[in-house]
Design a protein around this motif. Structure first.
Motif, PDB file in Angstrom:
ATOM      1  N   ASP A  54      59.601  22.514  45.931  1.00  0.00           N
ATOM      2  CA  ASP A  54      60.757  21.621  45.911  1.00  0.00           C
ATOM      3  C   ASP A  54      61.550  21.667  47.210  1.00  0.00           C
ATOM      4  OD1 ASP A  54      60.080  20.701  43.459  1.00  0.00           O
ATOM      5  OD2 ASP A  54      61.869  21.385  42.404  1.00  0.00           O
ATOM      6  N   PHE A  55      61.570  22.813  47.874  1.00  0.00           N
ATOM      7  CA  PHE A  55      62.261  22.882  49.162  1.00  0.00           C
ATOM      8  C   PHE A  55      61.488  22.096  50.215  1.00  0.00           C
ATOM      9  CE2 PHE A  55      63.974  24.700  53.061  1.00  0.00           C
ATOM     10  CZ  PHE A  55      65.321  24.785  52.761  1.00  0.00           C
ATOM     11  N   SER A  56      60.162  22.143  50.143  1.00  0.00           N
ATOM     12  CA  SER A  56      59.364  21.358  51.085  1.00  0.00           C
ATOM     13  C   SER A  56      59.586  19.865  50.831  1.00  0.00           C
ATOM     14  CB  SER A  56      57.876  21.701  50.960  1.00  0.00           C
ATOM     15  OG  SER A  56      57.343  21.279  49.713  1.00  0.00           O
ATOM     16  N   LEU A  57      59.789  19.477  49.559  1.00  0.00           N
ATOM     17  CA  LEU A  57      60.096  18.082  49.257  1.00  0.00           C
ATOM     18  C   LEU A  57      61.461  17.701  49.835  1.00  0.00           C
ATOM     19  CD1 LEU A  57      59.505  15.399  47.907  1.00  0.00           C
ATOM     20  CD2 LEU A  57      60.358  16.350  45.742  1.00  0.00           C
ATOM     21  N   ALA A  58      62.430  18.600  49.723  1.00  0.00           N
ATOM     22  CA  ALA A  58      63.746  18.343  50.310  1.00  0.00           C
ATOM     23  C   ALA A  58      63.629  18.164  51.820  1.00  0.00           C
ATOM     24  CB  ALA A  58      64.700  19.490  49.983  1.00  0.00           C
ATOM     25  N   GLN A  59      62.800  18.987  52.461  1.00  0.00           N
ATOM     26  CA  GLN A  59      62.571  18.850  53.904  1.00  0.00           C
ATOM     27  C   GLN A  59      61.921  17.502  54.231  1.00  0.00           C
ATOM     28  OE1 GLN A  59      60.323  22.548  54.389  1.00  0.00           O
ATOM     29  NE2 GLN A  59      61.950  23.334  55.707  1.00  0.00           N
ATOM     30  N   MET A  60      60.994  17.072  53.366  1.00  0.00           N
ATOM     31  CA  MET A  60      60.344  15.784  53.584  1.00  0.00           C
ATOM     32  C   MET A  60      61.344  14.629  53.458  1.00  0.00           C
ATOM     33  SD  MET A  60      56.651  16.273  51.689  1.00  0.00           S
ATOM     34  CE  MET A  60      55.965  14.732  52.295  1.00  0.00           C
ATOM     35  N   VAL A  61      62.249  14.741  52.487  1.00  0.00           N
ATOM     36  CA  VAL A  61      63.296  13.730  52.345  1.00  0.00           C
ATOM     37  C   VAL A  61      64.142  13.697  53.614  1.00  0.00           C
ATOM     38  CG1 VAL A  61      65.386  13.098  51.082  1.00  0.00           C
ATOM     39  CG2 VAL A  61      63.362  13.868  49.831  1.00  0.00           C
ATOM     40  N   TYR A  96      69.559  10.824  62.101  1.00  0.00           N
ATOM     41  CA  TYR A  96      70.360  11.784  61.352  1.00  0.00           C
ATOM     42  C   TYR A  96      69.516  12.990  60.946  1.00  0.00           C
ATOM     43  CZ  TYR A  96      73.059  13.919  57.594  1.00  0.00           C
ATOM     44  OH  TYR A  96      73.722  14.821  56.797  1.00  0.00           O
ATOM     45  N   LEU A  97      69.933  14.164  61.367  1.00  0.00           N
ATOM     46  CA  LEU A  97      69.263  15.411  61.011  1.00  0.00           C
ATOM     47  C   LEU A  97      70.194  16.194  60.097  1.00  0.00           C
ATOM     48  CD1 LEU A  97      66.792  17.250  61.427  1.00  0.00           C
ATOM     49  CD2 LEU A  97      67.994  18.297  63.359  1.00  0.00           C
ATOM     50  N   ALA A  98      69.822  16.324  58.858  1.00  0.00           N
ATOM     51  CA  ALA A  98      70.681  16.979  57.873  1.00  0.00           C
ATOM     52  C   ALA A  98      70.891  18.446  58.199  1.00  0.00           C
ATOM     53  CB  ALA A  98      70.076  16.832  56.479  1.00  0.00           C
ATOM     54  N   SER A  99      72.083  18.937  57.917  1.00  0.00           N
ATOM     55  CA  SER A  99      72.380  20.357  58.101  1.00  0.00           C
ATOM     56  C   SER A  99      71.718  21.167  56.989  1.00  0.00           C
ATOM     57  CB  SER A  99      73.890  20.596  58.071  1.00  0.00           C
ATOM     58  OG  SER A  99      74.396  20.371  56.757  1.00  0.00           O
ATOM     59  N   LYS A 100      71.715  22.468  57.144  1.00  0.00           N
ATOM     60  CA  LYS A 100      71.085  23.314  56.131  1.00  0.00           C
ATOM     61  C   LYS A 100      71.829  23.246  54.800  1.00  0.00           C
ATOM     62  CE  LYS A 100      73.449  27.500  57.825  1.00  0.00           C
ATOM     63  NZ  LYS A 100      73.229  28.868  58.377  1.00  0.00           N
ATOM     64  N   TYR A 101      73.117  22.904  54.846  1.00  0.00           N
ATOM     65  CA  TYR A 101      73.890  22.801  53.614  1.00  0.00           C
ATOM     66  C   TYR A 101      73.569  21.498  52.878  1.00  0.00           C
ATOM     67  CZ  TYR A 101      76.425  26.607  55.824  1.00  0.00           C
ATOM     68  OH  TYR A 101      76.731  27.801  56.430  1.00  0.00           O
ATOM     69  N   VAL A 102      73.400  20.418  53.637  1.00  0.00           N
ATOM     70  CA  VAL A 102      72.983  19.157  53.027  1.00  0.00           C
ATOM     71  C   VAL A 102      71.585  19.304  52.445  1.00  0.00           C
ATOM     72  CG1 VAL A 102      72.408  16.732  53.473  1.00  0.00           C
ATOM     73  CG2 VAL A 102      74.443  17.751  54.526  1.00  0.00           C
ATOM     74  N   LEU A 103      70.724  20.018  53.175  1.00  0.00           N
ATOM     75  CA  LEU A 103      69.349  20.231  52.725  1.00  0.00           C
ATOM     76  C   LEU A 103      69.314  20.977  51.398  1.00  0.00           C
ATOM     77  CD1 LEU A 103      66.359  19.857  53.460  1.00  0.00           C
ATOM     78  CD2 LEU A 103      66.457  22.065  54.639  1.00  0.00           C
ATOM     79  N   ILE A 104      70.153  21.989  51.255  1.00  0.00           N
ATOM     80  CA  ILE A 104      70.156  22.768  50.013  1.00  0.00           C
ATOM     81  C   ILE A 104      70.695  21.920  48.856  1.00  0.00           C
ATOM     82  CG2 ILE A 104      72.459  23.835  50.015  1.00  0.00           C
ATOM     83  CD1 ILE A 104      69.194  25.726  49.415  1.00  0.00           C
ATOM     84  N   VAL A 136      68.452  29.833  43.306  1.00  0.00           N
ATOM     85  CA  VAL A 136      68.978  31.053  43.953  1.00  0.00           C
ATOM     86  C   VAL A 136      68.021  31.534  45.037  1.00  0.00           C
ATOM     87  CG1 VAL A 136      69.539  33.481  43.573  1.00  0.00           C
ATOM     88  CG2 VAL A 136      70.351  31.752  41.967  1.00  0.00           C
ATOM     89  N   MET A 137      66.725  31.475  44.774  1.00  0.00           N
ATOM     90  CA  MET A 137      65.739  31.890  45.770  1.00  0.00           C
ATOM     91  C   MET A 137      65.874  31.085  47.066  1.00  0.00           C
ATOM     92  SD  MET A 137      62.140  32.600  43.785  1.00  0.00           S
ATOM     93  CE  MET A 137      61.728  34.238  43.181  1.00  0.00           C
ATOM     94  N   ALA A 138      66.162  29.801  46.932  1.00  0.00           N
ATOM     95  CA  ALA A 138      66.246  28.931  48.109  1.00  0.00           C
ATOM     96  C   ALA A 138      67.488  29.201  48.942  1.00  0.00           C
ATOM     97  CB  ALA A 138      66.207  27.467  47.689  1.00  0.00           C
ATOM     98  N   LEU A 139      68.467  29.904  48.379  1.00  0.00           N
ATOM     99  CA  LEU A 139      69.685  30.206  49.133  1.00  0.00           C
ATOM    100  C   LEU A 139      69.401  31.106  50.328  1.00  0.00           C
ATOM    101  CD1 LEU A 139      72.280  30.705  46.247  1.00  0.00           C
ATOM    102  CD2 LEU A 139      71.919  28.682  47.667  1.00  0.00           C
ATOM    103  N   THR A 140      68.240  31.783  50.324  1.00  0.00           N
ATOM    104  CA  THR A 140      67.868  32.608  51.480  1.00  0.00           C
ATOM    105  C   THR A 140      67.710  31.753  52.736  1.00  0.00           C
ATOM    106  OG1 THR A 140      65.524  32.402  50.858  1.00  0.00           O
ATOM    107  CG2 THR A 140      66.705  34.351  50.077  1.00  0.00           C
TER     108      THR A 140
END
Length: 533
Positions: free
Chosen positions: A147-154, A170-178, A409-413
């Motif tokens: 799901d994180f890789s999908l978020a990166q693809m978006v 537009y390059l999303a910040s890590k907070y927008v990505l999460i 929670v795991m993705a918060l790393t």
């Protein structure tokens, strides 16, 4: 009410006797009763649906598309094309061994139940405990990585749609990505509390989407690319320009195998769905094997097809290109832009892969929740009664949301270190494969003489296949724990051995200090001695 015709080994038919009337019941359900469990979940999945959900969870579009940059960087065409053949070949040994055990023990607890039955009374509780936690954490890590890789693809789709990195996109910040990631997880949670029949329909659609999508991309991308690689380049070029300080070709090739091995994991989905699959003692094994075979064929075709459009590896993996170093996106985007002056077609093609990954993430949550359900059914989870609860659709609703929460929670790393988060890919690959091989190891050692074969079995070849499977996973565990860049710094350190070692220490410590006093392995909830003669 008693169960009749429950043969000590495997019935070809089973009957439910009530007031003198015999009604034919599913052989998977009768075998589940033999193993000591009520049929609580809705057993409505066909062999096609079981395969579809398994195939979607493996998802060649997900693994290859998201790790294509790594495949190109570590060896390029040779490591990807031949590495896929090698990984598929040995993965089949693991799958065959699992299919044989699944035929004998078709329960949603699957792997940890197998370990308990095969390790013998003395080792059963610990073997079951270890297998379950490695599988469960590996699955949660897999959901996180998917799901994180999908978020990166978006994020990449938005970046390219707004002009690309070099065009001020537009390059999303890590907070927008999460936040994007959290939204995707939530949608997958909502889908997974719907009836399994609905998930089955989505699974069939997703399987068709994956196959059609692969065919479309493998033909379209090289067709529109203004320049195409030669057959000689595809079959002989070995990229050593890793930019990470590694020059050894064997070492580079091994690191390139991660893409293939990561992609070809997740076929235990068939196992976790067997209590919802008709004739699971036969169809569960079919789901495992067919998912691996179809994934091998489809994945190899996809790799060959898009790699024919590769002519400049350093440019595709360059973090300063329009897609920010996302090789597959850059490849698709440039293929259309160079020929037609617009990269919109490439963005759409990338979106086709993104939809497939969306379905894959949905499937991983389904698997996670069934594992949590089965383990809590045996009282082995903290607050087990909560996670074992079913909703009106006969779906373990709380187990679904627990899996969603832990994966988030795991993705918060990723907010702390992207390198640390990227180890999730390796943890998913290594952790899940370790959980695959523990019951296989017990099958060929302590449980060899007591193992009762099911309708699907390997006969006299079971031992040989099992040992090859064990050695393959052992080798991959060591190799994927090696450094992936030199010199080794905080930003280049491979966190996989630390994560896997930490998980092992945590699980074993919990066992020694607490769990061994109360966890006795899988607990049956019906009397299996209750039958008529």
């Amino acid at each position: 009410m008693v169960l009749e015709h429950l043969d000590p080994v495997f019935p070809s038919e089973a009957y439910l006797s009530q007031d003198g009337d015999n009604v034919r019941i599913d052989t998977g359900e009768s075998r589940l009763a033999q193993l000591g469990y009520y049929q609580e979940l809705d057993r409505s999945l066909s062999v096609i649906s079981n395969f579809a959900l398994c195939f979607v969870t493996v998802s060649v579009l997900q693994g290859i598309t998201t790790l294509y940059s790594q495949g190109l960087q570590y060896g390029g065409p040779i490591s990807m094309i031949y590495g896929w053949l090698i990984a598929s070949f040995f993965t089949m040994f693991v799958g065959l061994s699992m299919a044989e055990i699944c035929s004998s023990y078709p329960t949603s607890g699957g792997l940890y139940y197998w370990s308990a039955k095969l390790a013998g009374p003395s080792w059963a509780p610990f073997a079951s405990w270890l297998t379950c936690w490695f599988n469960m954490v590996g699955q949660w890590a897999n959901t996180t990585s998917v799901d994180f890789s999908l978020a990166q693809m978006v994020q990449v789709i938005i970046l390219l749609s707004t002009g690309g990195k070099n065009g001020g996109g537009y390059l999303a910040s890590k907070y927008v990505l999460i936040c994007i990631y959290g939204g995707i997880l939530f949608i997958h949670g909502v889908l997974n509390i719907l009836p399994i029949k609905f998930i089955s329909i989505l699974g069939n659609v997703a399987a068709a989407w994956n196959i059609i999508g692969v065919f479309l991309l493998m033909v379209l991308i090289p067709f529109v690319a203004p320049k195409r690689a030669s057959v000689e380049y595809i079959s002989t070029h070995f990229n050593t320009d890793t930019a990470v300080g590694i020059q050894s070709k064997p070492y580079i090739f091994v690191l390139g195998l991660l893409m293939s091995s990561y992609t070809l994991a997740g076929y235990d989905a068939s196992v976790h769905l067997v209590e919802e699959t008709k004739s699971a003692d036969r169809n569960g094994p079919k789901g495992i094997i067919s998912a691996i075979v179809v994934s091998f064929i489809v994945g190899w075709g996809y790799l060959l097809g898009i790699t024919f459009a590769v002519t400049d590896i350093p440019h595709l993996v360059n973090p300063n290109n329009d897609a920010g170093g996302y090789a597959a996106a850059q490849l698709f985007y440039e293929a259309f832009k160079s020929r037609y002056g617009s990269g919109v077609g490439g963005i759409i093609c990338f979106g086709v892969a993104a939809v497939a990954i969306f379905f894959c993430g949905m499937g991983t949550i389904t698997n996670n929740s069934r594992m949590v359900y089965a383990f809590s059914r045996d009282g082995a989870m903290p607050y087990s009664s909560v996670w074992h609860k079913l909703n009106k659709n006969e779906v373990p609703i709380n187990a679904v949301w627990l899996s969603v929460a832990i994966s988030f929670v795991m993705a918060l790393t990723s907010l702390l270190s992207l390198v640390a988060f990227q180890s999730m890919v390796s943890i998913a690959t290594v952790g899940i494969n370790i959980s695959y091989v523990i019951p296989i190891f017990y099958r060929i050692t302590l449980g060899n003489k007591t193992f009762t074969r099911g309708p699907f079995n390997l006969g006299r070849y079971g031992m040989v296949v099992g040992w090859i499977a064990v050695m393959w996973v052992a080798a991959m565990t060591v190799l994927f724990s090696l450094p992936v860049a030199y010199p080794i710094t905080r930003d280049t350190f491979n966190y996989t051995p630390a994560a896997i070692g930490g998980l092992l220490i945590l699980v074993v410590s919990w066992w020694v200090l607490d769990a061994r006093h109360w966890f006795k392995g899988p607990i049956t909830n019906i009397d299996t001695t209750m039958r008529t003669n």
